[in-house]
Design a protein around this motif. Structure first.
Motif, PDB file in Angstrom:
ATOM      1  N   LEU A 936       7.250   4.856  -3.623  1.00  0.00           N
ATOM      2  CA  LEU A 936       7.771   3.744  -2.844  1.00  0.00           C
ATOM      3  C   LEU A 936       6.636   2.910  -2.296  1.00  0.00           C
ATOM      4  O   LEU A 936       5.532   3.415  -2.083  1.00  0.00           O
ATOM      5  CB  LEU A 936       8.594   4.266  -1.670  1.00  0.00           C
ATOM      6  N   PHE A 938       4.422   1.123   0.505  1.00  0.00           N
ATOM      7  CA  PHE A 938       4.148   1.620   1.842  1.00  0.00           C
ATOM      8  C   PHE A 938       3.304   0.593   2.585  1.00  0.00           C
ATOM      9  O   PHE A 938       2.622  -0.230   1.985  1.00  0.00           O
ATOM     10  CB  PHE A 938       3.404   2.962   1.774  1.00  0.00           C
ATOM     11  N   GLU A 940       0.402  -0.452   5.617  1.00  0.00           N
ATOM     12  CA  GLU A 940      -0.965  -0.003   5.845  1.00  0.00           C
ATOM     13  C   GLU A 940      -1.021   1.322   6.592  1.00  0.00           C
ATOM     14  O   GLU A 940      -1.915   2.126   6.411  1.00  0.00           O
ATOM     15  CB  GLU A 940      -1.723  -1.055   6.653  1.00  0.00           C
ATOM     16  N   SER A 941      -0.030   1.533   7.457  1.00  0.00           N
ATOM     17  CA  SER A 941      -0.042   2.780   8.214  1.00  0.00           C
ATOM     18  C   SER A 941       0.577   3.922   7.415  1.00  0.00           C
ATOM     19  O   SER A 941       0.712   5.026   7.904  1.00  0.00           O
ATOM     20  CB  SER A 941       0.701   2.597   9.529  1.00  0.00           C
ATOM     21  N   GLY A 942       0.987   3.644   6.201  1.00  0.00           N
ATOM     22  CA  GLY A 942       1.544   4.705   5.380  1.00  0.00           C
ATOM     23  C   GLY A 942       3.038   4.849   5.530  1.00  0.00           C
ATOM     24  O   GLY A 942       3.633   5.769   4.985  1.00  0.00           O
ATOM     25  N   LEU A 943       3.634   3.934   6.246  1.00  0.00           N
ATOM     26  CA  LEU A 943       5.075   4.010   6.470  1.00  0.00           C
ATOM     27  C   LEU A 943       5.828   3.585   5.219  1.00  0.00           C
ATOM     28  O   LEU A 943       5.505   2.551   4.631  1.00  0.00           O
ATOM     29  CB  LEU A 943       5.421   3.060   7.623  1.00  0.00           C
ATOM     30  N   GLN A 944       6.782   4.390   4.847  1.00  0.00           N
ATOM     31  CA  GLN A 944       7.574   4.051   3.673  1.00  0.00           C
ATOM     32  C   GLN A 944       8.996   3.741   4.101  1.00  0.00           C
ATOM     33  O   GLN A 944       9.505   4.370   5.023  1.00  0.00           O
ATOM     34  CB  GLN A 944       7.598   5.226   2.697  1.00  0.00           C
ATOM     35  N   PRO A1012       2.146  -6.592   5.030  1.00  0.00           N
ATOM     36  CA  PRO A1012       1.580  -6.393   3.693  1.00  0.00           C
ATOM     37  C   PRO A1012       1.937  -4.991   3.233  1.00  0.00           C
ATOM     38  O   PRO A1012       1.914  -4.046   4.030  1.00  0.00           O
ATOM     39  CB  PRO A1012       0.065  -6.498   3.913  1.00  0.00           C
ATOM     40  N   TYR A1014       1.797  -1.979  -0.087  1.00  0.00           N
ATOM     41  CA  TYR A1014       1.075  -1.546  -1.282  1.00  0.00           C
ATOM     42  C   TYR A1014       2.049  -0.892  -2.229  1.00  0.00           C
ATOM     43  O   TYR A1014       2.971  -0.184  -1.803  1.00  0.00           O
ATOM     44  CB  TYR A1014      -0.015  -0.541  -0.899  1.00  0.00           C
ATOM     45  N   SER A1015       1.811  -1.129  -3.489  1.00  0.00           N
ATOM     46  CA  SER A1015       2.638  -0.467  -4.483  1.00  0.00           C
ATOM     47  C   SER A1015       2.370   1.028  -4.419  1.00  0.00           C
ATOM     48  O   SER A1015       1.213   1.454  -4.429  1.00  0.00           O
ATOM     49  CB  SER A1015       2.311  -0.990  -5.872  1.00  0.00           C
ATOM     50  N   GLY A1016       3.395   1.807  -4.382  1.00  0.00           N
ATOM     51  CA  GLY A1016       3.197   3.246  -4.328  1.00  0.00           C
ATOM     52  C   GLY A1016       2.676   3.783  -5.632  1.00  0.00           C
ATOM     53  O   GLY A1016       2.073   4.846  -5.691  1.00  0.00           O
TER      54      GLY A1016
ATOM     55  N   ARG B  39      -4.058   9.629  -2.589  1.00  0.00           N
ATOM     56  CA  ARG B  39      -2.979   9.446  -1.622  1.00  0.00           C
ATOM     57  C   ARG B  39      -1.695  10.093  -2.138  1.00  0.00           C
ATOM     58  O   ARG B  39      -1.027  10.859  -1.442  1.00  0.00           O
ATOM     59  CB  ARG B  39      -2.737   7.953  -1.405  1.00  0.00           C
ATOM     60  N   ILE B 181       0.753   8.741   4.868  1.00  0.00           N
ATOM     61  CA  ILE B 181      -0.700   8.630   4.781  1.00  0.00           C
ATOM     62  C   ILE B 181      -1.072   7.157   4.798  1.00  0.00           C
ATOM     63  O   ILE B 181      -0.631   6.377   3.949  1.00  0.00           O
ATOM     64  CB  ILE B 181      -1.233   9.307   3.509  1.00  0.00           C
ATOM     65  N   PHE B 183      -3.106   3.890   4.304  1.00  0.00           N
ATOM     66  CA  PHE B 183      -3.916   3.510   3.158  1.00  0.00           C
ATOM     67  C   PHE B 183      -4.090   2.005   3.205  1.00  0.00           C
ATOM     68  O   PHE B 183      -3.117   1.272   3.275  1.00  0.00           O
ATOM     69  CB  PHE B 183      -3.192   3.939   1.875  1.00  0.00           C
TER      70      PHE B 183
END
Lengths: 1192, 334
Positions: A936, A938, A940-944, A1012, A1014-1016, B39, B181, B183
Motif C-alpha cells: 500500500l 504510505f 512519510e511517517s509510514g502511515l498506511q 506526499p 510513496y508507492s509501497g 522497508r 515504518i 520512510f
C-alpha cells in the motif's frame, strides 16, 4: 449533601469517562438522555391517553352508549359498558407455582425471550336491564391485550435506568412498541387530514357521485372525543344545490343539506339565507348575486320534501336511517333522527346549534370556492394534515371491537328466542339463560386475540373501516438492526398505503409547509419516496387536548359577532377546533390572532402555549381566510423563539405558512419577523442529523446516507443476552466517530456505535478501486476492522401448531430416548439432556436438539418412550455457526414438561471480498481486494491507509461533506478531540476548508489535507500528493455470504426439467431474453447452446421418423425373457400394426400390456429441450399434433 | 561531491534517535530499490512470535470465543531469540511442541464483586521455550499490566491455552514487528518526483517543510541551481518503531540480514549450487492455497466449512458433469 442529579447535558466531546461511568453505574434517579425519551413520547402518551381517566376509552364507552334489543313482546333489553379494566402483565391464574405476588409480574424481557406476547388482562363491567328495571352488572373477561412498553400499563413505566438494567432492558429503554410473539411491533404513525377543519377540495372524481354533481366539495374530518372520526362532505351540484355526504359502515349516503340544517335547529328560510349570504343591511350585498341565486335555489329545492318542523325533519331522517344505524324497533323515528345527528353530523361538536353554524360556514366556503373567491386547499401539504398516532388507532380499534361485541348479541338473542318459543325478556328463563347461553355466545369477546392479530399482521379487520383509507400495513416490526433503524421506526410517519398506488407524484412532493416537521432528506428513494417520511428531531406531536376553555370568552372580548356580512373580508371566521366562535372584520382578525399569540407566549391568560393560532389573512383568491384555533391532539408542533417576548413559542404547520420565522438571527427582518428558529438543524431528523457536514453534500447523497445508516451493521443493543431477534447484526469493534454532530451525545449514540474511524486515502492506486470498489488494508482487517457477527435464533418447538395443551396431550419430549442407545455421533454436539452445548461449533446437518416420542401413563403419571428412537432437530444453514445461548422455554402454568427451546447462534463474519461498506455520505462501495500492507502507499511517517477509494467517486456525486469530514477527522485524530460536524457551521466567508486547514497546518500537515505518499511497491514518491484523512466507515449488512449463488448441478423442475430458481434451494440464475440476445449478438452460439440447452433441460428422447411424434414411441417389453442388457428397444406404436399371424415372428414386439405389434421401427434418438416434450403433451391435450421431420 | 557527505561514498547509516522503542536513522549512498526492499522486509517478513492457536477450555465472559482469541493473537509477545524456534510447519511434531511453539496459559476467574480485568500479564508461560525471553507478553506500561484482554464479572471465568508460534506479518498482521515504518527521501523535493499541489499562489503557504530534514539532506536547492535529470535518491530517512516484541535495532539488523539471505538464495540458485532445491529456512510467503509449492493442490477449499465439497453437497466428481450421462457432447447417437 445529597448527590447531584444525573447530568443531562451533553457536548460534542467524547466524554468517555462519563459514559463509562454511566454504563457501569446506571443512574438511579433519572436518565442521562432525556432527549431520547422525548423522541418516542407521542407513541407512549397516545397509548396512555386511551386508558387514563376521562381518556379515549371512557369517551368511547360514552359514545357507544346503550345498545338495546327487543323481543317480540315489546320488551327492551338494554346493555351498556360501564367500565373497562386493564391489568398489567401478570402470570395467568392457571399458574399455581409462583406464589409471591411480586414474582408474578411478567416483564417485557420475559416476553421477548419466551417468544410470547407482553399483554395484560382486559375485562369489562357490563350493565344490562330489561325495560325500565334496575341496571344489573357483571364482569366479562375480554382476553389478554398487548401492552405498549413504558406506557402506564407497563411495569417499566417510570423505571430508572438502574431498574431497567435490572429488568434486563436497555438502560435507556424508551418503549413505545409492543411485543407480540416475541417480536417487537410498532404502530406506524399515519398522516391524515387535519381534523375539524373544513377543506375546499376540487376533484374530478366527485362528478361521479351522480348526475349534476360538480367537482367542488368541502370536506371535514370530524373527530369525536374518543378520536374516532367521521368524514362529512358538502358537494356542490351544478345547479347550485348542496348535498351532504357521509360514509357509514363502508357505504356512502347523500342527504340534502337543507334537511340536516332543518333537523338540527328550529330555523327558517330567512335565517338560513342571511347566515349564508349575509345580513340584509351588510355592505356589498349587491355584489353577492352569485351566492344569492344559489341560496334561493337551495331553499326552493328543499320545499319538495314538505318537511316543516325540526321534529318532522328528524323523524323523516330517522325513518330513512334507522336500519342503517342498527337501531331496534322500539326507538321512535324522531329519536333515531336525533341519534343520526349525534353520530354522523359533525360529531366533533356536541351542541346542535354549533353544528348548524358550522354547516352554514361550510356552505359559505363551498360557494366561495365555486365562485372563485377563494382557492381549493391542498390536501397533500402538511398544513392540512395531522398525525394519527398509534395509541389513537389502538383505542379506536378497541372501541369498535367493543361496539361490535355488543351488537353481535343480536344473533344469540334471536337464536335463544327461536329455541325458547319467543319467551319474553321478562321471563325467568331469560334471566337464567342470559349469561351462559346468550352472552357467552356473543362474537368478538376475545378482544386480546383481535388486538394481537392487529399488531402481528398490521391488518385492520373492521366493518366500518374507521374512516381510514387502508386496511393493511398499520404495524411494522421495530427491527433492531442498529440504533438508527430502531429509532427511525418511532419517528416514521406514513402518508397511507392508498397514496402509494397513485400514479401522480403530487402527494410525494416536498412542500415548504413541512419545514421543521418532516425531514426533507430522511425519506427512502424508490417506491415509498415522499410517502414515508420521518419527523424532524425537534418536532413534537400533541397527544392530548390543551385547556382552551377560556379562549371563547377572550375571543368574544376581542370583538366578534354572530352575524355574517356579505363580503368575505368583513366576515372573517374565528373558529376553535372546528367550532365557529364568530365573525369579524379583516382588521379585527389580525388583532385577534396577534393578541392571542402574545397571550399564549406570555402565559397566564388561559391561552395555552401549545395552541395553534392559524391566521389565514384575506387575499385575492387565496386560501379561505379566517382565524382557526386548534387545541386538540395529533397536531404537529415545534419550538421556535417568539421575538417580542424572547420566549419559547410553539408553532404548527397550519399557521406556519402565514408567519415570518427567521432561520438565523441575522435573517431577522425588523417589523416582519415574529419568530426565529432556535437551531436550523431542528428541521432534520435524528438520523439525518448524524451525517456530518451534510450541508456540503449534494442532497440526494444525504438521502442515501439516511437509508444506509439504517442498514449498517451496528450495535443493536446492550442487552443482547436477553434478546432473541430472528436475525441481528453486530459489529464487534465499533468506535465513536471523531467527527459527530452536536446532537450525537444527547441521543446517547455512543451506546450503540456503528462503524469505525478509518484512514482513507483518495487515490486510484491499483485499479481494484474502480467503480465504487474499495481496497482495504489487509493488516487492518486482520486487526479487526469491520469485524462483525450475526446472531440468529432458531426455535425448536415440539408442539408446533398444536392447540392441544395440558400434560396428557404431550407426545414428545426433549432428550435422548431413555431406552434407546445413544451413539457418540449423537452426542458430538449435544449434551446429556439432548440440548446443544453452549459454544459448540455447528455445521450444516449437525444436530441441535434431540427428542423422542412419549405417551402419558395415567397410572404412574410419567411419560414413557416406547420405540427407543431418538429424533433430532438439525442445523440446516450452510454457514458455520456457534451456539451462543440455549433458552429453555417452560409453559405458562409452570408445571408442564419442556416443549420448546430457542437456540441463539452466532455466525462470525469477518469482512470478505464483496462485502459492502460506506462512509456517512452516501458513498457506498464494495470491498474488492484485501491489499497487503507492504504494497500500500504510505506517508512519510509510514502511515498506511486502511481504506483506499477512487477519486472518481466524487466529481459526479459532489459529496464535499466527505472531504470535509476527512480533514476534520484527521485534525481531530491528531489532537485527540472530537470534532463538531454539525451542518451549517460554515459559510462562504468562513469556510470549512480554512477552519480545518488552519488546524492541520498547525499540526504540521498540508493545509488542504494532502500528503506526499510513496508507492509501497517501488518506494518511489508518487508524483501527486494524496488526499488522506480520517473518515468514519460503516459496514453495511449486505454481505456476499448471504448473496452468492453458484450451481453446477442441482435440483430441477420436475415438469420442465429446467433448473429451479432460488438461492436458498441451490437453483440457477436465469439466462433470460436479454442475456440470450447478448449471446446471439456476440455470435457465441456454442455458449448459447450450452446455457440454454446443455445446462438446462437437455433431454434425449426417441422420435418416430415415420409419423414425427415423440408421444407415440414406446419401449418394447419382452414377453418371455427379462430385459436384455444393452440398448432399449423403442418402437412407434402409431406406425406399428397389430401383429397377426402373418407377421414375421422376429419382428413382433409387444408393449407392456401384452398387445402385440409389428413394424413401427423407424425410430430416431434426438436431443431436445425437455420443455419441448412438455409443450407437445400440452398441445396434444388441446388436440393439436406436432410433427417433426427428421432428416437423418 | 556532496559537501554534506562527510563519510565518503560507501553506504553509511547515521542514527538520529535510538531508544528502546524507536530507531530513527539516515541511510546514505543507498539506492531506492534496496531501501524500499528493506522497508518491505521489515514490515512483512521478520519472524516474530504470536499466539496462533487457542484451546478454549472455559469462557463464560461476555466476549465470544473467537473474539477473545483474536485479541490474544494481537498481544505482542517477546520475540527476542525467535531464531531458536522453528516454523511449526517445518517441525516434525504432530501439532505443536517446544521446538516450534511457546504455550501460554490464561486462567482467571472473578470471585469478587468488583469487575475484574484480565491483562496480558496474566498470560503465564506453560512450556519450556528455548530461551527465557521468548513468548513473554510485552508489557511497557507503568503499572506492568499490559493490554487488557477481557473484563470479568462475579462468577465469570476464562481459561485458555494459547499456543504461540513463529510467523511473519505477510501471513497475519499479528506477526508484524513494527506497525509502521517511516520512510522518506528528498524532503526538499529536489528530484521533482512529486509535483506538489497548491491552491493559492505560494506552495510554501500550504506545504509544511521539515527544515531539519531538509538540512540533513543537503539544504534547499539554490535558486539558480539547474535541475539534474540524472539525480537519484541516495539518502533515506527511516523511522522504525517496534510494537515491543523485538528491539528496533534488531528489526533493522534482521531486516538487512534477511535481505542478504534472500539475495544469497538468488545467487545460489543462479550459480546452480550443489543444493539447488534446498530450503534455506528463510521467511516464506504464506501459501495461499493451503498446500506447498507445486504439490498436489486440490484447489481452494473454504477453510472451516468441512473441507472438500461445495455447499451443495460433498465433492467428488471432478470437472463439470451434467446429471444426464457422462457428457452431453459426442459419443451419442445424434
Amino acid at each position: 449533601m445529597a448527590p447531584s442529579k444525573t447530568d443531562q447535558q451533553w457536548s460534542v466531546d467524547f466524554e468517555n469517562a462519563r459514559k463509562h461511568h454511566l454504563f457501569s453505574n446506571p443512574p438511579k434517579d433519572r436518565t442521562a438522555y432525556p432527549e431520547l425519551l422525548e423522541l418516542v413520547e407521542p407513541h407512549i402518551a397516545s397509548f396512555n391517553a386511551i386508558f387514563k381517566d376521562g381518556g379515549q376509552l371512557e369517551e368511547a364507552i360514552k359514545d357507544i352508549g346503550e345498545k338495546s334489543f327487543s323481543d317480540r313482546h315489546g320488551n327492551r333489553l338494554s346493555l351498556r359498558i360501564e367500565k373497562i379494566f386493564y391489568d398489567k402483565s401478570m402470570l395467568p391464574p392457571t399458574n399455581k407455582v409462583v406464589l409471591k405476588p411480586e414474582n408474578r409480574k411478567v416483564l417485557p424481557a420475559e416476553a421477548r425471550e419466551r417468544h410470547s406476547t407482553y399483554r395484560g388482562k382486559m375485562s369489562a363491567r357490563l350493565n344490562f336491564k330489561v325495560n325500565n328495571g334496575d341496571w344489573q352488572s357483571l364482569d366479562r373477561d375480554l382476553g389478554y391485550v398487548p401492552i405498549m412498553l413504558r406506557s402506564s400499563r407497563c411495569h417499566l413505566e417510570s423505571s430508572t435506568p438502574a431498574q431497567l438494567v435490572n429488568y434486563k432492558e436497555e438502560s435507556e429503554e424508551f418503549g413505545g412498541y409492543f411485543i407480540v410473539n416475541g417480536i417487537e411491533k410498532i404502530i406506524r404513525m399515519l398522516q391524515v387530514q387535519r381534523r375539524n377543519y373544513p377543506m375546499s377540495i376540487r376533484r374530478m372524481a366527485f362528478k361521479n357521485r351522480g348526475p349534476g354533481y360538480s367537482e367542488f366539495a368541502v370536506l371535514v374530518r370530524s373527530v369525536r372525543p374518543d378520536q374516532s372520526s367521521q368524514t362529512n362532505a358538502l358537494h356542490y351540484l351544478n345547479d347550485g344545490n348542496v348535498n351532504f355526504r357521509f360514509s357509514w359502515r363502508k357505504a356512502e349516503y347523500l342527504v340534502p343539506t337543507m334537511m340536516i340544517l332543518n333537523a338540527l335547529v328550529e330555523t327558517n328560510d330567512r335565517e338560513v339565507f342571511q347566515a349564508i349570504v349575509g345580513t340584509a343591511q351588510s355592505e356589498g350585498l349587491g355584489q353577492r348575486q352569485f351566492v344569492i341565486d344559489r341560496v334561493e335555489l337551495l331553499l326552493r329545492a328543499y320545499k319538495v320534501y314538505g318537511l316543516h318542523s325540526r321534529a318532522m325533519t328528524r323523524a323523516y331522517l330517522g325513518s330513512k336511517f334507522r336500519s342503517v344505524l342498527q337501531l331496534d324497533e322500539l326507538t321512535s323515528d324522531e329519536d333515531a333522527g336525533t341519534y343520526f345527528l349525534r353520530k354522523i353530523v359533525l360529531p366533533h361538536l356536541g351542541a346542535d346549534n354549533d353544528k348548524y353554524r358550522m354547516l352554514l360556514f361550510m356552505i359559505r366556503k363551498l360557494y366561495s370556492l365555486v365562485e372563485g373567491e377563494s382557492c381549493e386547499d391542498n390536501p397533500d401539504t402538511l398544513q392540512h394534515q395531522e398525525a394519527l398516532l398509534g395509541g389513537q388507532l389502538y383505542g379506536m380499534i378497541i372501541k369498535e371491537k367493543l361496539e361490535e361485541w355488543l351488537n353481535s348479541l343480536r344473533y344469540p338473542l334471536n337464536e335463544w328466542g327461536r329455541k325458547q318459543d319467543w319467551k319474553p325478556f321478562t321471563s325467568q328463563q331469560f334471566q337464567t339463560d342470559f349469561v351462559p347461553k346468550i352472552l357467552a355466545r356473543a362474537q368478538g369477546e376475545d378482544l386480546g386475540k383481535a388486538m394481537s392479530y392487529f399488531l402481528s399482521t398490521g391488518n385492520l379487520v373492521s366493518p366500518t373501516g374507521l374512516d381510514l383509507q387502508q386496511t393493511a400495513g398499520f404495524c411494522v416490526v421495530a427491527e433492531k438492526l442498529n440504533f438508527f433503524r430502531f429509532i427511525s421506526h418511532f419517528r416514521m410517519i406514513h402518508r397511507g398505503a392508498f397514496f402509494a398506488q397513485l400514479k401522480t407524484t403530487t402527494v410525494r412532493k416536498l412542500t415548504g409547509h413541512s419545514w421543521g416537521y418532516l425531514c426533507p432528506s430522511h425519506t427512502p428513494d424508490g417506491a415509498p419516496c415522499g410517502l414515508l417520511s420521518h419527523l424532524a428531531h425537534k418536532c413534537k406531536i400533541a397527544t392530548q387536548s390543551v385547556d382552551v376553555s377560556a379562549v371563547p370568552k377572550l375571543v368574544a372580548g376581542l370583538g366578534v359577532s354572530d352575524q355574517v356580512s356579505a363580503l368575505l373580508e368583513n366576515s372573517m371566521v374565528v373558529q376553535l377546533d372546528g367550532r365557529v366562535l364568530g365573525y369579524c372584520s379583516k382588521k379585527q382578525s389580525k388583532v385577534i390572532s396577534d393578541t392571542l399569540r402574545y397571550w399564549k407566549v406570555e402565559g397566564g391568560h388561559g391561552v395555552p402555549v401549545e395552541m395553534e393560532i392559524g391566521y389565514v389573512p384575506h387575499s385575492n383568491g387565496g386560501q379561505y381566510p379566517g382565524v382557526y384555533l386548534f387545541s386538540q391532539p395529533s397536531r404537529f408542533f415545534r419550538p421556535v423563539k417568539y421575538l417580542p417576548l424572547d420566549q419559547l413559542d410553539y408553532v404548527g404547520p397550519f399557521e406556519q405558512p402565514y408567519m415570518s420565522i427567521a432561520v438565523t438571527d441575522p435573517e431577522i427582518v425588523s417589523g416582519d419577523s415574529t419568530h426565529v428558529e432556535y437551531d436550523a438543524r431542528a428541521m432534520l431528523s435524528v438520523v439525518a442529523n448524524q451525517t456530518p457536514f451534510s450541508d456540503q453534500n449534494q442532497s440526494p447523497r444525504n438521502m442515501y446516507q439516511c437509508q444506509m445508516g439504517k442498514q449498517t451493521m451496528g450495535t443493536p443493543g446492550t442487552n443482547l443476552n436477553y434478546r432473541t431477534d430472528n436475525k441481528s447484526y453486530r459489529i464487534q469493534t465499533g468506535q465513536s466517530p471523531i467527527v459527530r454532530s452536536s446532537s450525537y451525545g444527547s441521543y446517547g449514540l455512543d451506546n450503540f456505535p456503528q462503524g469505525a474511524n478509518a484512514v482513507v486515502a483518495v487515490i486510484s492506486y491499483t485499479g481494484y478501486d474502480m467503480d465504487d470498489a474499495m481496497i482495504i488494508n489487509k493488516s487492518a482487517l486482520e486487526r479487526s476492522f469491520g469485524y462483525g457477527s450475526i446472531y440468529k435464533t432458531k426455535v425448536c418447538d415440539l408442539e408446533e401448531g398444536k392447540a392441544g395443551r395440558g400434560k396428557k396431550n404431550i407426545q414428545k419430549l426433549f432428550g435422548f430416548s431413555p431406552i434407546g442407545t445413544v451413539t457418540a455421533a449423537m452426542r458430538e454436539k449435544l449434551d446429556e439432556d439432548g440440548l446443544p452445548r453452549v459454544g459448540t461449533m455447528l455445521q450444516n446437518g449437525d444436530y441441535i436438539a434431540a427428542w423422542h416420542t412419549v405417551s402419558y401413563d395415567n397410572a404412574t403419571g410419567e411419560f414413557d418412550n416406547k420405540d427407543g428412537n431418538t429424533q433430532f432437530f438439525k442445523y440446516k444453514d450452510d454457514e458455520l455457526a456457534f451456539v451462543e445461548e440455549v433458552r429453555v422455554i417452560g409453559s405458562e402454568t409452570g408445571t408442564d414438561p419442556l416443549q420448546k427451546i430457542s437456540i441463539k447462534l452466532r455466525i462470525p463474519r469477518t469482512p470478505v471480498i464483496g462485502d459492502k461498506f460506506s462512509s456517512r455520505h452516501g458513498q457506498k462501495g464494495v470491498l474488492s481486494q484485501k491489499w497487503p500492507a507492504t504494497d500500500l502507499p504510505f506517508s512519510e511517517s509510514g502511515l498506511q491507509p486502511d481504506v483506499i477509494i477512487n477519486p472518481h467517486a466524487f466529481p459526479s456525486r459532489m459529496t464535499i461533506g466527505m472531504f470535509v469530514e476527512s480533514m476534520a477527522g484527521k485534525s481531530g485524530a491528531l489532537s485527540g478531540q472530537a470534532v463538531d460536524g454539525s451542518p451549517w457551521q460554515f459559510d462562504e466567508k468562513n469556510t470549512a476548508i480554512d477552519h480545518f486547514g488552519e488546524q492541520l497546518r498547525k499540526q504540521g500537515y498540508n493545509y488542504h489535507g494532502n500528503e506526499p505518499m510513496y508507492s509501497g511497491i517501488t518506494g518511489q514518491e508518487l508524483s501527486a500528493d494524496i488526499y488522506i484523512g480520517v473518515v468514519y466507515y460503516q459496514r453495511l449488512r449486505h454481505m456476499v455470504n448471504d448473496k452468492y449463488q453458484v450451481r453446477t448441478t442441482g435440483p430441477i423442475n420436475s415438469l420442465t426439467g429446467q433448473p429451479i430458481k432460488g438461492r436458498k434451494k441451490g437453483g440457477g440464475i436465469r439466462v433470460g431474453e436479454m442475456e440470450r440476445d447478448a449471446l446471439l449478438a456476440h455470435g457465441t452460439a456454442y455458449l448459447l447452446q450450452d446455457r440454454l440447452f446443455n445446462c438446462s433441460d437437455y433431454t434425449k428422447t426417441t422420435l418416430c421418423r415415420g409419423c414425427g411424434s415423440f408421444l407415440s414411441t414406446t419401449p418394447t417389453i419382452s414377453e418371455f425373457t427379462r430385459k436384455k442388457r444393452g440398448a432399449l428397444t423403442v418402437r412407434c406404436r402409431r406406425c406399428a400394426k397389430l401383429a397377426d399371424n402373418a407377421a414375421p415372428k422376429s419382428e413382433v414386439w409387444s408393449d407392456g400390456q401384452g398387445i402385440r405389434y409389428h413394424g413401427g421401427d423407424n425410430i430416431a434418438v434426438v436431443a431436445v429441450p425437455g420443455v419441448l416434450k412438455y409443450l407437445d403433451v400440452e398441445l396434444a391435450s388441446m388436440n393439436v399434433r406436432l410433427r417433426y421431420n427428421v432428416d437423418r | 561531491m556532496d559537501p554534506y557527505d562527510v563519510e565518503g561514498s560507501g553506504i553509511h547509516v547515521r542514527f538520529l534517535e535510538a531508544n528502546p522503542t524507536r530507531a530513527k536513522f539516515i541511510i546514505q549512498n543507498f539506492n531506492l530499490e534496496s531501501a524500499n526492499s528493506l522497508r518491505r522486509y521489515m514490515l512483512a517478513e521478520i519472524p516474530t512470535v504470536a499466539i496462533d492457536i487457542v484451546e478454549v477450555l472455559d469462557n463464560t465472559s461476555v466476549l465470544a470465543d473467537e473474539f477473545v482469541c483474536h485479541r490474544l493473537g494481537l498481544i505482542p509477545l517477546n520475540s527476542r531469540g525467535v531464531d531458536e524456534l522453528i516454523y511449526s510447519r517445518d517441525c516434525d511434531c504432530e501439532n505443536y511442541c517446544d521446538m516450534c511453539s511457546v504455550t501460554l496459559e490464561l486462567n482467571a476467574k472473578c470471585e469478587g464483586d468488583e469487575i475484574m480485568k484480565v491483562y496480558a500479564r496474566d498470560l503465564v508461560l506453560a512450556s519450556n521455550p528455548p530461551n527465557d525471553q521468548i513468548g513473554q507478553p510485552v508489557i511497557t506500561d507503568e503499572d506492568r499490566q499490559g493490554s487488557c484482554i477481557v473484563k470479568l464479572r462475579r462468577g465469570q471465568a476464562i481459561h485458555m491455552r494459547c499456543i504461540a508460534k513463529k510467523g511473519i506479518a505477510k501471513e497475519h498482521a499479528k506477526w508484524a514487528p513494527s506497525a509502521a515504518i517511516g520512510f522518506e527521501y528528498d524532503p526538499a523535493n529536489k528530484l521533482h518526483h512529486l509535483d506538489l499541489w497548491y491552491e493559492g499562489d505560494d506552495p510554501k503557504q500550504e506545504w509544511p517543510v521539515d527544515e531539519e530534514r531538509v538540512n540533513l539532506d543537503g539544504g534547499h536547492p539554490a535558486e539558480d541551481e539547474p535541475f539534474d535529470y540524472d539525480a537519484v535518491p541516495q539518502r533515506f530517512f527511516m523511522d522504525v518503531e517496534t510494537v515491543g516484541g523485538l528491539d528496533p535495532d534488531q528489526i533493522v539488523n534482521r531486516g538487512i540480514k534477511g535481505l542478504q539471505q534472500k539475495l544469497a538464495e538468488v545467487i545460489h540458485e543462479l550459480d546452480g549450487g550443489d543444493n539447488a532445491n534446498g530450503d534455506f529456512g528463510g521467511a516464506q510467503s504464506p501459501t495461499l492455497n493451503g498446500g506447498g509449492f507445486g504439490g498436489n493442490d486440490a484447489g481452494y477449499t473454504t477453510p472451516g466449512y468441512g473441507g472438500g465439497g461445495s455447499v451443495w453437497g460433498p465433492g467428488g466428481t471432478a470437472g463439470g458433469t451434467t446429471p444426464y450421462g457422462a457428457t452431453p457432447y459426442g459419443g451419442s447417437a445424434w
